[in-house]
Scaffold this motif. Structure first.
Motif, short mmCIF file in Angstrom:
data_model
loop_
_atom_site.label_atom_id
_atom_site.label_comp_id
_atom_site.label_asym_id
_atom_site.label_seq_id
_atom_site.Cartn_x
_atom_site.Cartn_y
_atom_site.Cartn_z
N TYR A 80 0.83 -1.20 0.00
CA TYR A 80 0.00 0.00 0.00
C TYR A 80 0.87 1.26 0.00
CZ TYR A 80 -3.60 -3.33 1.42
OH TYR A 80 -4.46 -4.40 1.47
N PRO A 81 0.52 2.24 -0.82
CA PRO A 81 1.28 3.50 -0.83
C PRO A 81 1.29 4.15 0.56
CG PRO A 81 -0.17 3.38 -2.73
CD PRO A 81 -0.53 2.23 -1.85
N ASP A 82 2.37 4.80 0.88
CA ASP A 82 2.57 5.37 2.21
C ASP A 82 1.45 6.32 2.61
OD1 ASP A 82 3.74 6.10 4.61
OD2 ASP A 82 5.01 7.63 3.70
N PHE A 116 -8.71 -1.63 1.11
CA PHE A 116 -9.42 -2.71 0.43
C PHE A 116 -9.63 -2.40 -1.04
CE2 PHE A 116 -13.27 -4.59 -1.29
CZ PHE A 116 -12.99 -5.94 -1.14
N ALA A 117 -10.04 -1.17 -1.35
CA ALA A 117 -10.25 -0.78 -2.74
C ALA A 117 -8.97 -0.93 -3.55
CB ALA A 117 -10.78 0.65 -2.81
N ASP A 160 -8.31 -10.56 -7.40
CA ASP A 160 -9.72 -10.92 -7.64
C ASP A 160 -10.41 -11.49 -6.42
OD1 ASP A 160 -9.35 -10.35 -10.40
OD2 ASP A 160 -8.41 -12.30 -10.66
N THR A 161 -9.66 -11.84 -5.39
CA THR A 161 -10.25 -12.55 -4.26
C THR A 161 -9.40 -12.37 -3.02
OG1 THR A 161 -11.04 -14.72 -3.51
CG2 THR A 161 -9.05 -14.69 -4.86
N GLN A 202 -18.87 -3.48 -0.53
CA GLN A 202 -17.62 -2.81 -0.88
C GLN A 202 -16.87 -3.52 -2.01
OE1 GLN A 202 -14.77 -2.75 2.31
NE2 GLN A 202 -14.61 -4.98 2.44
N ALA A 203 -17.30 -4.72 -2.35
CA ALA A 203 -16.58 -5.50 -3.36
C ALA A 203 -16.95 -5.05 -4.78
CB ALA A 203 -16.89 -6.98 -3.21
N PRO A 204 -15.96 -4.83 -5.64
CA PRO A 204 -16.27 -4.52 -7.05
C PRO A 204 -16.82 -5.74 -7.76
CG PRO A 204 -13.91 -4.83 -6.76
CD PRO A 204 -14.51 -4.88 -5.38
#
Length: 233
Positions: A10-12, A20-21, A28-29, A51-53
């Motif tokens: 994850y970016p700082d 999560f996004a 995918d999972t 929240q899941a795409p």
């Protein structure tokens, strides 16, 4: 949601609420593990669904009350309770994983009884931690009930590379021991070729890398996905 994945993945400057996004844009999972220790409320599963795409799926680890406390016996009520909690995931629900304890030896009668309780319309996967379960009667029982075998490399109970049931499900627990080490390229390449062959034969694959203290799972998962795509052409 591992703190040490900041900088590694994850970016700082990315807020935790957006992790999560960020993850779901790249994978995918994900495998939900906390349901093993404490079954979340239906509202929590519904929030995860929302929240899941599109196309993202959660594998859910079955609550340990069924597998560790009851050891598959007399599970009609807790099974119904668990499924009622999980159901709000809807189309975002992938396989349900049942992880048996390491000192629970083969009991085919109990397995058959438990398999008879499994609700239809879901992918059910079994991870055995005692090698006595790795035998033809167990594979046949799983297949007859539409359940699948989880392949894994946990020390002292690692499986052979053999599928049983409608899906292939693989858990990589650590290259150098329990939750330790980066996987060698040739090891992952061998698995990628095998899973690609299974997929071409109509058996979809679900693959997860267990979290480790150094975050090797991130690079291993990205490398493995590329290998599978290459193997599939």
């Amino acid at each position: 949601m591992y703190k040490h994945w900041r900088w590694l993945f994850y970016p700082d400057k990315l807020p935790v609420k957006r992790w999560f996004a960020f993850y779901a844009e790249r994978f995918d999972t994900v495998e939900i593990n906390n349901s093993f220790y404490r079954l979340p409320k239906p509202e929590t599963f519904a929030a995860w669904r929302d929240q899941a795409p599109a196309g993202f799926a959660y594998a859910v680890k079955a609550n340990r009350y069924l597998t560790q406390a009851k050891k598959l016996a007399d599970c009609a009520e807790p099974m119904a309770r668990m499924m009622a909690a999980i159901a709000p995931l809807g189309t975002a629900l992938g396989p349900i994983l049942y992880q048996l304890p390491p000192r629970f030896a083969l009991n085919l009668e109990r397995l058959e009884s438990f398999l008879g309780l499994l609700p239809s319309g879901y992918e059910h996967v079994f991870e055995f931690r005692d090698p006595s379960w790795y035998c033809a009667p167990v594979y046949d029982a799983l297949a007859r009930h539409g359940a699948s075998l989880c392949l894994h490399d946990m020390p002292r109970s690692a499986t052979v590379r053999r599928a049983a049931g409608p899906v292939a499900y693989v858990r990589f627990h650590g290259a150098g021991g329990k939750y330790v080490g980066r996987y060698a390229g040739n090891v992952l390449a061998g698995w990628a070729e095998w899973l690609a062959a299974e997929a071409r034969g109509g058996r979809p694959a679900w693959v997860y890398f267990n979290n480790d203290i150094h975050g090797h799972a991130i690079d291993d998962a990205l490398a493995f996905r590329a290998m599978v795509r290459h193997a599939l052409g």
